[in-house]
Design a protein around this motif. Sequence first.
Motif, PDB file in Angstrom:
ATOM      1  N   GLY A 225      -7.678  -3.398  -3.289  1.00  0.00           N
ATOM      2  CA  GLY A 225      -7.420  -3.499  -4.730  1.00  0.00           C
ATOM      3  C   GLY A 225      -7.415  -5.057  -5.071  1.00  0.00           C
ATOM      4  O   GLY A 225      -6.597  -5.751  -4.554  1.00  0.00           O
TER       5      GLY A 225
ATOM      6  N   GLU B  80       0.873  -1.133   0.146  1.00  0.00           N
ATOM      7  CA  GLU B  80       0.035   0.092  -0.136  1.00  0.00           C
ATOM      8  C   GLU B  80       0.708   1.341  -0.021  1.00  0.00           C
ATOM      9  O   GLU B  80       2.033   1.332   0.534  1.00  0.00           O
ATOM     10  CB  GLU B  80      -0.915  -0.148   1.344  1.00  0.00           C
ATOM     11  CG  GLU B  80      -2.021  -1.113   1.101  1.00  0.00           C
ATOM     12  CD  GLU B  80      -2.839  -0.933   2.391  1.00  0.00           C
ATOM     13  OE1 GLU B  80      -2.872  -0.220   3.126  1.00  0.00           O
ATOM     14  OE2 GLU B  80      -3.622  -2.186   2.521  1.00  0.00           O
ATOM     15  N   PRO B  81       0.309   2.372  -0.553  1.00  0.00           N
ATOM     16  CA  PRO B  81       0.997   3.733  -0.586  1.00  0.00           C
ATOM     17  C   PRO B  81       1.415   3.942   1.012  1.00  0.00           C
ATOM     18  O   PRO B  81       0.500   3.917   1.706  1.00  0.00           O
ATOM     19  CB  PRO B  81       0.030   4.478  -1.136  1.00  0.00           C
ATOM     20  CG  PRO B  81      -0.771   3.831  -1.883  1.00  0.00           C
ATOM     21  CD  PRO B  81      -1.047   2.601  -1.204  1.00  0.00           C
TER      22      PRO B  81
ATOM     23  N   THR C 119      -3.542  -0.949  -3.817  1.00  0.00           N
ATOM     24  CA  THR C 119      -4.402  -0.274  -2.900  1.00  0.00           C
ATOM     25  C   THR C 119      -5.136  -1.337  -2.033  1.00  0.00           C
ATOM     26  O   THR C 119      -5.292  -2.224  -2.333  1.00  0.00           O
ATOM     27  CB  THR C 119      -5.397   0.613  -3.762  1.00  0.00           C
ATOM     28  OG1 THR C 119      -5.784  -0.037  -4.911  1.00  0.00           O
ATOM     29  CG2 THR C 119      -4.706   1.727  -4.447  1.00  0.00           C
ATOM     30  N   LYS C 120      -5.757  -0.637  -1.003  1.00  0.00           N
ATOM     31  CA  LYS C 120      -6.311  -1.419   0.144  1.00  0.00           C
ATOM     32  C   LYS C 120      -7.263  -2.314  -0.342  1.00  0.00           C
ATOM     33  O   LYS C 120      -7.253  -3.595  -0.243  1.00  0.00           O
ATOM     34  CB  LYS C 120      -7.069  -0.521   0.899  1.00  0.00           C
ATOM     35  CG  LYS C 120      -6.451  -0.769   2.448  1.00  0.00           C
ATOM     36  CD  LYS C 120      -7.340   0.337   3.447  1.00  0.00           C
ATOM     37  CE  LYS C 120      -6.638   0.109   4.768  1.00  0.00           C
ATOM     38  NZ  LYS C 120      -5.474   1.197   4.972  1.00  0.00           N
TER      39      LYS C 120
ATOM     40  N   HIS D 290       2.414  -0.136  -6.388  1.00  0.00           N
ATOM     41  CA  HIS D 290       1.342   0.151  -5.179  1.00  0.00           C
ATOM     42  C   HIS D 290       0.332  -0.753  -5.355  1.00  0.00           C
ATOM     43  O   HIS D 290      -0.350  -0.917  -6.541  1.00  0.00           O
ATOM     44  CB  HIS D 290       0.865   1.558  -5.469  1.00  0.00           C
ATOM     45  CG  HIS D 290       1.979   2.641  -5.375  1.00  0.00           C
ATOM     46  ND1 HIS D 290       2.550   2.885  -4.217  1.00  0.00           N
ATOM     47  CD2 HIS D 290       2.377   3.409  -6.302  1.00  0.00           C
ATOM     48  CE1 HIS D 290       3.309   3.647  -4.568  1.00  0.00           C
ATOM     49  NE2 HIS D 290       3.366   3.972  -5.492  1.00  0.00           N
TER      50      HIS D 290
END
Length: 460
Positions: free
Chosen positions: A227, A102-103, A224-225, A222
């Motif tokens: 994703g 995650e970022p 995402t949560k 990256h």
Amino acid sequence: MKKQRTCVFKCASCGHEEPKWLGRCPECGEWNTLIETAVNSRSSPAGLTSPGSRGKGEAPQSLPLSSVDPQEGSRIGSGIAELDRVLGGGVMKRSAILVGGEPGIGKSTLLLQAAAAAETKGRILYVSGEESAGQVRMRADRLGIMGAAASRIEICCSGNLDDIEAIVNAVRPVILMVDSAQTLRTSEAGLIPGTANQMKFCSYELISWVKEHDAALFLVAHVTKDGLISGPKSLEHMVDTVLYFEGPVSAASDGDCRFLRAAKNRFGSVDEIGIFTMGEQGLSGVENPSLLFLVRREGELPPGVATAAVLEGTRTLLVEIQALTVPAKGAISRVFSDRIDSARVSRVAATLEKHLSLRLSGHDLYVNVAGGIRIAEVGVDLALAAAIYSARTGLPVPAGTALTGELSLAGEIRPVRRIAGRVKTARNLGFERFLAPPGEGVAPGMAVKDIKGAMKLLFT
Ligand code: TYD
Ligand code: MG
């Protein structure tokens, strides 16, 4: 002789090539996107320049396996022990490593630290498509990277594949770091930047480059949560190693632990995890993590808490499992657990309900692991059962007790790997009692064969 084609029709959206003009791209379905383009030597269908590509006129050949150079000694120590552990003993040359997460989890920090610490005299090129050179420098200063370590790191801030390739060919790095795959773009893979196709095409070119030039590639992606990561997932099959960097659910409650796991590794096992803490000076590896996931308490434990001795790769960890049951708000009881698979929690709860007549239906069940580490090892079952039983009955697990064992649906405690090692680690950390299936090092009075016997031994 076959006539050499001089132009093709290339889709501006996805980069697909057709020999004839078409109104609609057969690959991505877009209309009016095919544009006449001169044939470029590189744009063979997928830009393929495979590692062992042959010169003209040479016949393809096989060779006896025994005559192949085993490429021993072709690992480079990253200088970060936890990273090397997960990679299987260092960075393999001619390999591509995807670092997902995650970022904000610390991917850039990890790579920059590895760039500074890597055990090589060669150059390291850090390509940043997200930060300016000044920002990277600021981070490096914060991480205390200076002197010789800083001067052998070359930095380039671009996402343009042509620029990157030119620089890579000039710098000839031993380790190439690209942060991130999502910022890579080239006009050869369609005109629209940021598409999955652009990312795949560019990544492939860079992977090919390191394979041909005896270098290694770190590629950040990256994730995402929520994703189901169409992008980075599609890179997984192209690279040799896929690492995921993850952290606790909430930074506030679980400290600054970070976990590095391999989802795929052509050159090592996928069992090992790397454990770090994120601090003022970046990431520090935790060599002896056994204590990190325990909560130190004086006297009696609160109900709902049990300590599991689990195996993560070659290390034994003692982790505190916490459970809480509350009357269900709705008609259906639910399980809330994101550090241990909820299916596992439900299965253990059902086994308790069946074999010990513990009433759990009508209750919501919450399960957590101290320190926020995700546990998938089967040895956690017995401690999980003890925590749930303790939470529901209000009886505490006696202090100084560690547990391990797999629970079958029939209520038996199944043996797990390397019990003796788990007993030893637990004893070193001050656990006097070790409940486990019969095995080496387990005291006869503490060996349990079924869940009923185990709970009786613990709670009466
Ligand atoms: P970063 O490496 O930028 O994450 P990613 O590349 O995965 O997006 O990490 C950023 C986070 O780490 C940010 O929240 C700040 C924190 N951090 C520290 O706590 N200490 C440090 O020394 C550094 C460099 C970052
Ligand atoms: Mg970053």
